[in-house]
Design a protein around this motif. Structure first.
Motif, PDB file in Angstrom:
ATOM      1  N   ALA A   1       0.977  -1.211   0.075  1.00  0.00           N
ATOM      2  CA  ALA A   1      -0.024  -0.099   0.045  1.00  0.00           C
ATOM      3  C   ALA A   1       1.003   1.347   0.030  1.00  0.00           C
ATOM      4  O   ALA A   1       1.914   1.384   0.713  1.00  0.00           O
TER       5      ALA A   1
ATOM      6  N   ILE B   1       1.136   5.023   0.962  1.00  0.00           N
ATOM      7  CA  ILE B   1       0.684   6.312   1.454  1.00  0.00           C
ATOM      8  C   ILE B   1       1.296   7.418   0.863  1.00  0.00           C
ATOM      9  O   ILE B   1       2.526   7.789   1.104  1.00  0.00           O
TER      10      ILE B   1
ATOM     11  N   PHE C   1      -5.691   2.793   1.406  1.00  0.00           N
ATOM     12  CA  PHE C   1      -4.262   3.416   0.765  1.00  0.00           C
ATOM     13  C   PHE C   1      -4.470   2.595  -0.529  1.00  0.00           C
ATOM     14  O   PHE C   1      -4.306   1.495  -0.434  1.00  0.00           O
TER      15      PHE C   1
ATOM     16  N   CYS D   1       3.113  -1.286   4.113  1.00  0.00           N
ATOM     17  CA  CYS D   1       2.790  -0.044   3.598  1.00  0.00           C
ATOM     18  C   CYS D   1       3.980   1.079   3.667  1.00  0.00           C
ATOM     19  O   CYS D   1       4.874   0.984   4.524  1.00  0.00           O
TER      20      CYS D   1
ATOM     21  N   ASP E   1      -6.964  -0.895   7.202  1.00  0.00           N
ATOM     22  CA  ASP E   1      -6.184   0.391   7.144  1.00  0.00           C
ATOM     23  C   ASP E   1      -6.266   1.303   8.399  1.00  0.00           C
ATOM     24  O   ASP E   1      -5.477   2.094   8.406  1.00  0.00           O
TER      25      ASP E   1
ATOM     26  N   VAL F   1      -3.036   1.416  10.030  1.00  0.00           N
ATOM     27  CA  VAL F   1      -2.052   2.197   9.343  1.00  0.00           C
ATOM     28  C   VAL F   1      -2.333   3.777   9.654  1.00  0.00           C
ATOM     29  O   VAL F   1      -1.267   4.508   9.749  1.00  0.00           O
TER      30      VAL F   1
END
Length: 128
Positions: free
Chosen positions: A8, A10, A33, A82, A117, A120
């Protein structure tokens, strides 16, 4: 239980974070994301660059690792790597998502994040 490994992005710019709303599948309308599944032999960074190119017609730089989430959804186990990223070129064109928003630290929770998510977002609060 089936396991899925994904990456993912960001994407951060000027203190804001890019969030996307799923336009398909079991989790349609949930916020996440952007990113996707890694292909065999692909590094997480290469997978992320490919996924963002495919989903958002944008070239990114993978700047730093943020966090790996392990989350059990009802039908599968998700491992999500991430990374903090920045845009190199492109305009973040939505090719698969239904909507997108730039969020500030003050409104990170203004969208309905998918369960994995949320972890995160909590890590991200410490960084932006």
């Amino acid at each position: 239980m089936k396991s899925i490994e994904v990456v993912a992005a960001i994407i951060v710019s000027e203190g804001k974070v890019f969030a996307t709303q799923r336009g398909y599948g079991e989790f349609k309308d949930g916020w996440e994301f952007p990113g996707g599944k890694m292909e065999p032999g692909e590094s997480p960074e290469d997978a992320l660059k490919r996924e963002i190119r495919e989903e958002l017609a944008t070239e990114i730089n993978v700047d730093s690792f943020l966090h790996t989430v392990d989350y059990d959804y009802p039908n599968f186990h998700l491992t999500m790597h991430c990374f903090i990223c920045s845009v190199v070129s492109g305009k973040l064109t939505l090719l698969e998502h239904e909507s997108a928003k730039w969020l500030t630290k003050d409104n990170l929770y203004s969208v309905d994040w998918l369960p994995a998510d949320i972890e995160v977002v909590k890590k991200l609060e410490e960084r932006i």
